[in-house]
Design a protein around this motif. Structure first.
Motif, mmCIF file in Angstrom:
data_model
loop_
_atom_site.group_PDB
_atom_site.id
_atom_site.type_symbol
_atom_site.label_atom_id
_atom_site.label_comp_id
_atom_site.label_asym_id
_atom_site.label_seq_id
_atom_site.Cartn_x
_atom_site.Cartn_y
_atom_site.Cartn_z
ATOM 1 N N LEU A 158 -2.389 3.195 -9.154
ATOM 2 C CA LEU A 158 -1.549 2.274 -8.390
ATOM 3 C C LEU A 158 -1.127 2.890 -7.059
ATOM 4 C CD1 LEU A 158 1.259 0.053 -9.834
ATOM 5 C CD2 LEU A 158 1.634 1.313 -7.732
ATOM 6 N N THR A 159 -0.685 4.131 -7.076
ATOM 7 C CA THR A 159 -0.241 4.753 -5.824
ATOM 8 C C THR A 159 -1.406 4.947 -4.864
ATOM 9 O OG1 THR A 159 -0.376 6.960 -6.827
ATOM 10 C CG2 THR A 159 1.768 5.861 -6.867
ATOM 11 N N GLU A 160 -2.599 5.208 -5.394
ATOM 12 C CA GLU A 160 -3.778 5.330 -4.528
ATOM 13 C C GLU A 160 -4.140 3.984 -3.910
ATOM 14 O OE1 GLU A 160 -6.748 7.180 -2.435
ATOM 15 O OE2 GLU A 160 -5.129 8.097 -3.607
ATOM 16 N N VAL A 161 -4.068 2.921 -4.718
ATOM 17 C CA VAL A 161 -4.351 1.579 -4.191
ATOM 18 C C VAL A 161 -3.320 1.200 -3.132
ATOM 19 C CG1 VAL A 161 -4.481 -0.879 -4.776
ATOM 20 C CG2 VAL A 161 -5.578 0.812 -6.257
ATOM 21 N N LEU A 162 -2.058 1.527 -3.361
ATOM 22 C CA LEU A 162 -1.024 1.268 -2.359
ATOM 23 C C LEU A 162 -1.344 1.958 -1.045
ATOM 24 C CD1 LEU A 162 2.526 1.530 -4.017
ATOM 25 C CD2 LEU A 162 1.621 -0.399 -2.709
ATOM 26 N N THR A 163 -1.685 3.226 -1.114
ATOM 27 C CA THR A 163 -1.961 3.999 0.092
ATOM 28 C C THR A 163 -3.158 3.441 0.850
ATOM 29 O OG1 THR A 163 -1.053 6.000 -0.919
ATOM 30 C CG2 THR A 163 -2.527 6.301 0.956
ATOM 31 N N ARG A 220 4.742 -2.939 -1.191
ATOM 32 C CA ARG A 220 3.830 -2.436 -0.173
ATOM 33 C C ARG A 220 4.428 -1.211 0.502
ATOM 34 N NH1 ARG A 220 4.860 -7.500 3.140
ATOM 35 N NH2 ARG A 220 6.327 -6.962 4.788
ATOM 36 N N LEU A 221 3.560 -0.432 1.132
ATOM 37 C CA LEU A 221 3.995 0.716 1.905
ATOM 38 C C LEU A 221 4.115 0.309 3.364
ATOM 39 C CD1 LEU A 221 1.876 3.710 0.542
ATOM 40 C CD2 LEU A 221 4.267 3.149 0.052
ATOM 41 N N GLU A 222 5.230 0.646 3.959
ATOM 42 C CA GLU A 222 5.445 0.365 5.368
ATOM 43 C C GLU A 222 5.341 1.659 6.162
ATOM 44 O OE1 GLU A 222 9.059 -2.037 5.573
ATOM 45 O OE2 GLU A 222 7.753 -3.786 5.329
ATOM 46 N N PRO A 239 -2.061 -8.531 7.228
ATOM 47 C CA PRO A 239 -0.759 -9.164 7.472
ATOM 48 C C PRO A 239 -0.081 -9.587 6.178
ATOM 49 C CG PRO A 239 -2.542 -10.686 8.006
ATOM 50 C CD PRO A 239 -3.185 -9.368 7.695
ATOM 51 N N GLY A 240 1.201 -9.252 6.060
ATOM 52 C CA GLY A 240 2.013 -9.705 4.935
ATOM 53 C C GLY A 240 1.514 -9.278 3.574
ATOM 54 N N TRP A 241 0.906 -8.117 3.472
ATOM 55 C CA TRP A 241 0.263 -7.731 2.211
ATOM 56 C C TRP A 241 1.265 -7.210 1.195
ATOM 57 C CZ3 TRP A 241 0.019 -2.841 -0.059
ATOM 58 C CH2 TRP A 241 0.457 -1.761 0.728
ATOM 59 N N TYR A 242 0.919 -7.393 -0.062
ATOM 60 C CA TYR A 242 1.642 -6.809 -1.192
ATOM 61 C C TYR A 242 0.654 -6.481 -2.304
ATOM 62 C CZ TYR A 242 6.357 -8.382 0.297
ATOM 63 O OH TYR A 242 7.543 -8.578 0.958
ATOM 64 N N LEU A 243 0.861 -5.395 -2.983
ATOM 65 C CA LEU A 243 0.276 -5.182 -4.293
ATOM 66 C C LEU A 243 1.212 -5.885 -5.267
ATOM 67 C CD1 LEU A 243 -2.151 -3.685 -5.519
ATOM 68 C CD2 LEU A 243 -0.627 -1.751 -5.941
ATOM 69 N N THR A 244 0.664 -6.676 -6.183
ATOM 70 C CA THR A 244 1.539 -7.586 -6.914
ATOM 71 C C THR A 244 1.076 -7.809 -8.351
ATOM 72 O OG1 THR A 244 2.593 -9.773 -6.772
ATOM 73 C CG2 THR A 244 0.284 -9.646 -6.088
ATOM 74 N N TRP A 275 8.807 2.203 0.892
ATOM 75 C CA TRP A 275 8.356 1.154 -0.017
ATOM 76 C C TRP A 275 9.142 -0.132 0.270
ATOM 77 C CZ3 TRP A 275 6.516 2.013 -5.588
ATOM 78 C CH2 TRP A 275 5.729 3.164 -5.678
ATOM 79 N N ARG A 276 8.429 -1.217 0.479
ATOM 80 C CA ARG A 276 9.075 -2.535 0.540
ATOM 81 C C ARG A 276 8.831 -3.197 -0.811
ATOM 82 N NH1 ARG A 276 10.694 -6.388 4.395
ATOM 83 N NH2 ARG A 276 10.535 -8.539 3.646
#
Length: 199
Positions: free
Chosen positions: A24-29, A142-144, A37-42, A149-150
């Motif tokens: 998960l953290t790798e996918v976030l990065t 998501r990572l900003e 635009p406006g992305w989130y892992l969800t 973390w947002r």
């Protein structure tokens, strides 16, 4: 119990638990590097990581895929979305999991054909997250810039940490909720699945 902590401490606990899932953290990065635009892992990869922590399973047990949403209303063609999907295949090529990416600005174009009920056009990714069949699913991270973390969690964290699956009858039909809940219950029998409202 985590659900009895102040909300800010629940947020800290949520982030700490997610950080245990290295996929998960790798996918976030890597998602952050795409500049969508406006992305989130969800959805499942988030609450199922929590369920795994609460039930003493390995961090990624039973997680089918990692849903990456973004919102781009400037081009609603399938070709534009597919260009992003093909690009993502390269970005996540060596990640040991399936990353499913979708432009949530396009959902209203195909939702009724797939699920049998019309979907109003979303105005942002948060709209799409709000419409998941279970409130437990309504999470986004998501990572900003700067690594902050947002976290989007309109229903909070209590149900997630308490293993409660609660229906969210705002868009998805009952059959979708019951199919998902049944699948989750087979993987995590400790869950409490609340019934779809009849009124």
């Amino acid at each position: 119990m985590i659900s009895q902590l102040p909300v800010d401490e629940q947020l800290d606990a949520f982030r700490e638990v997610l950080s245990r899932n290295e996929v998960l953290t790798e996918v976030l990065t890597r998602s952050a590097s795409m500049g969508l635009p406006g992305w989130y892992l969800t959805a499942g990869c988030l609450f199922q990581t929590v369920w795994n922590a609460v039930t003493n399973r390995t961090a990624d047990a039973g997680i089918k895929d990692y849903d990456l949403f973004y919102f781009d209303a400037t081009d609603l063609s399938w070709a534009a979305e597919d260009t992003v999907i093909q690009s993502a295949k390269q970005v996540f090529a060596d990640v040991p999991a399936e990353v499913e990416i979708r432009n949530e600005a396009r959902v209203h174009l195909w939702y009724e054909e797939k699920f049998g009920t019309p979907c109003p056009a979303h105005t942002c990714t948060e709209d799409a997250i709000d419409s998941f069949a279970a409130t437990t699913s309504c999470l986004g991270v998501r990572l900003e810039p700067g690594g902050r973390w947002r976290v989007y969690a309109p229903h909070g964290f209590s149900d997630v940490f308490n293993l409660v699956v609660r229906p969210n009858p705002v868009l998805a039909p009952r059959a979708v909720y019951e199919a998902k809940a049944g699948r989750w219950l087979r993987q995590w029998p400790e869950l409490t699945v609340l019934p779809w409202p009849t009124a």
